[in-house]
Design an enzyme around this catalytic site. Sequence first.
Site, PDB file in Angstrom:
ATOM      1  N   GLN A   1     -10.631  -4.475  -3.073  1.00  0.00           N
ATOM      2  CA  GLN A   1     -11.430  -3.817  -2.148  1.00  0.00           C
ATOM      3  C   GLN A   1     -12.487  -4.089  -3.688  1.00  0.00           C
ATOM      4  OE1 GLN A   1     -12.179  -1.983   0.733  1.00  0.00           O
ATOM      5  NE2 GLN A   1     -14.127  -2.798  -0.677  1.00  0.00           N
TER       6      GLN A   1
ATOM      7  N   ARG B   1     -13.177  -9.413   2.417  1.00  0.00           N
ATOM      8  CA  ARG B   1     -12.726  -8.977   1.851  1.00  0.00           C
ATOM      9  C   ARG B   1     -11.078  -9.922   2.568  1.00  0.00           C
ATOM     10  NH1 ARG B   1     -10.899  -3.679   2.088  1.00  0.00           N
ATOM     11  NH2 ARG B   1      -8.517  -4.479   0.996  1.00  0.00           N
TER      12      ARG B   1
ATOM     13  N   HIS C   1      -7.581   0.513  -6.155  1.00  0.00           N
ATOM     14  CA  HIS C   1      -7.578  -0.261  -4.831  1.00  0.00           C
ATOM     15  C   HIS C   1      -8.224  -1.544  -5.598  1.00  0.00           C
ATOM     16  CE1 HIS C   1      -7.932  -1.530  -0.635  1.00  0.00           C
ATOM     17  NE2 HIS C   1      -9.213  -0.786  -0.114  1.00  0.00           N
TER      18      HIS C   1
ATOM     19  N   ASP D   1     -17.620   6.369  -0.520  1.00  0.00           N
ATOM     20  CA  ASP D   1     -16.143   6.257   0.201  1.00  0.00           C
ATOM     21  C   ASP D   1     -16.189   7.217   0.542  1.00  0.00           C
ATOM     22  OD1 ASP D   1     -13.567   5.823   0.963  1.00  0.00           O
ATOM     23  OD2 ASP D   1     -12.553   5.315  -1.082  1.00  0.00           O
TER      24      ASP D   1
ATOM     25  N   CYS E   1     -16.645   1.047   1.304  1.00  0.00           N
ATOM     26  CA  CYS E   1     -15.496  -0.150   1.545  1.00  0.00           C
ATOM     27  C   CYS E   1     -14.721   0.653   3.290  1.00  0.00           C
ATOM     28  CB  CYS E   1     -14.564   0.586   0.703  1.00  0.00           C
ATOM     29  SG  CYS E   1     -13.572   2.327   0.726  1.00  0.00           S
TER      30      CYS E   1
ATOM     31  N   ARG F   1       0.856  -1.680   0.319  1.00  0.00           N
ATOM     32  CA  ARG F   1       0.324   0.191  -0.175  1.00  0.00           C
ATOM     33  C   ARG F   1       0.983   1.445   0.008  1.00  0.00           C
ATOM     34  NH1 ARG F   1      -5.349   1.414   3.786  1.00  0.00           N
ATOM     35  NH2 ARG F   1      -5.755  -0.555   1.881  1.00  0.00           N
TER      36      ARG F   1
HETATM   37  N1   CP Z   1     -10.989  -0.520   3.043  1.00  0.00           N
HETATM   38  C1   CP Z   1      -9.827  -0.139   3.722  1.00  0.00           C
HETATM   39  O1   CP Z   1      -8.770  -0.292   1.920  1.00  0.00           O
HETATM   40  O2   CP Z   1      -9.787  -0.322   4.611  1.00  0.00           O
HETATM   41  P1   CP Z   1      -8.416  -0.317   5.114  1.00  0.00           P
HETATM   42  O3   CP Z   1      -7.622   1.502   5.190  1.00  0.00           O
HETATM   43  O4   CP Z   1      -8.736  -0.273   6.848  1.00  0.00           O
HETATM   44  O5   CP Z   1      -7.402  -1.246   4.867  1.00  0.00           O
HETATM   45  N1  NVA Z   2     -10.136   6.113  -1.086  1.00  0.00           N
HETATM   46  C1  NVA Z   2     -10.008   5.860   0.794  1.00  0.00           C
HETATM   47  C2  NVA Z   2     -10.154   4.413   0.488  1.00  0.00           C
HETATM   48  C3  NVA Z   2      -9.537   4.043   1.930  1.00  0.00           C
HETATM   49  C4  NVA Z   2      -9.287   2.445   2.339  1.00  0.00           C
HETATM   50  C5  NVA Z   2      -8.066   6.052   0.911  1.00  0.00           C
HETATM   51  O1  NVA Z   2      -7.576   6.093  -0.039  1.00  0.00           O
HETATM   52  O2  NVA Z   2      -8.074   6.958   1.741  1.00  0.00           O
END
Ligand code: CP
Ligand code: NVA
Length: 308
Positions: free
Chosen positions: A136, A295, A133, A227, A267, A106
């Site tokens: 997700q 997930r 993502h 989101d 999400c 990430r």
């Molecule tokens: N939805 C999601 O990716 O959550 P986190 O940021 O907690 O991993």
């Molecule tokens: N769009 C959000 C998703 C988090 C799971 C972010 O990137 O922070």
Amino acid sequence: MIKPIKLAKKNFLSSLDTSIEELTHILEIADNFKKKKLNIKYTDKVLGLIFDKSSTRTRVSFQVAMSRLGGTTIDLNPTTSQIGRGEPIKDTARVLSRYCDVLAIRTFRHSDLEEYAEWSTKPVINALTDLEHPCQALADFLTIKEEFNGFENVALTFIGDGNNVANSLILCGALLGVEVRIACPKGYEPNSLLIDKAYKIYNNKNLLKITNDINSAILGAKVLYTDVWSSMGEENQKDKKDKDFKGFTIDSNLVNKADKDAIILHCLPAYRSKEITDEVIESRKSRIFQQVENRMHAQQALLSCLLS
Ligand code: CP
Ligand code: NVA
């Protein structure tokens, strides 16, 4: 009995890294893992996790998925590894791929993720970048498939920022032939290159709509998805975005304009009363915590295909 099949591509960086057949296969394997119909072990395999941004769901669901497969995980972050010191990605990638069998990363720039993948000899998974993502989206479409027994006549309406989550919904939706409508304020549309790619995949180009008009996007929608308005890394834009997104909150009034059997997805993590109300998250239409659980099943399926 169905068995995980190796994917044609080494990495899973984007929702477009699988063919439609492979995506369908991953969802089927996930369903089998969830129903405990499949018991396959990858003993001694190690998943390396690199999180340059915070995470609860992605981190834990990957750890548990790997443990269910009989393997283990190593969790790295910039402060406790040499990544924070600025060790080049090409070195970190070569080092970790000597120890680990698969990496989930990430980070901010999608190009950094691609650089990891270029130098890693082991599969690299996108655990979220600013652009996409895709893990997700696997869980999201698994949840939709469970609810409606497939994707026929399902219109998914995403209301909010044209962000990483929206981008992956568009790409995955295009592969699966699902109608996807994105309703966002002007200037917050999803990535235009990815929209072009999605239009090239859809047989019926009318199935993808990007609009600034919530009311037209919501009509007949079977899935309402949102989101956060400000993603990780956009903290300094929060005040402006909160103003620009006024009127884009999913509340009960909006839910009532969708299909009567519509379900709600998010999400998570959410900012309750900004992009969605507490009442809607807790309503009987919400499938948000089923989506959370998925997930883990979806990533267990993905890992099993990448490790096969
Ligand atoms: N939805 C999601 O990716 O959550 P986190 O940021 O907690 O991993
Ligand atoms: N769009 C959000 C998703 C988090 C799971 C972010 O990137 O922070």
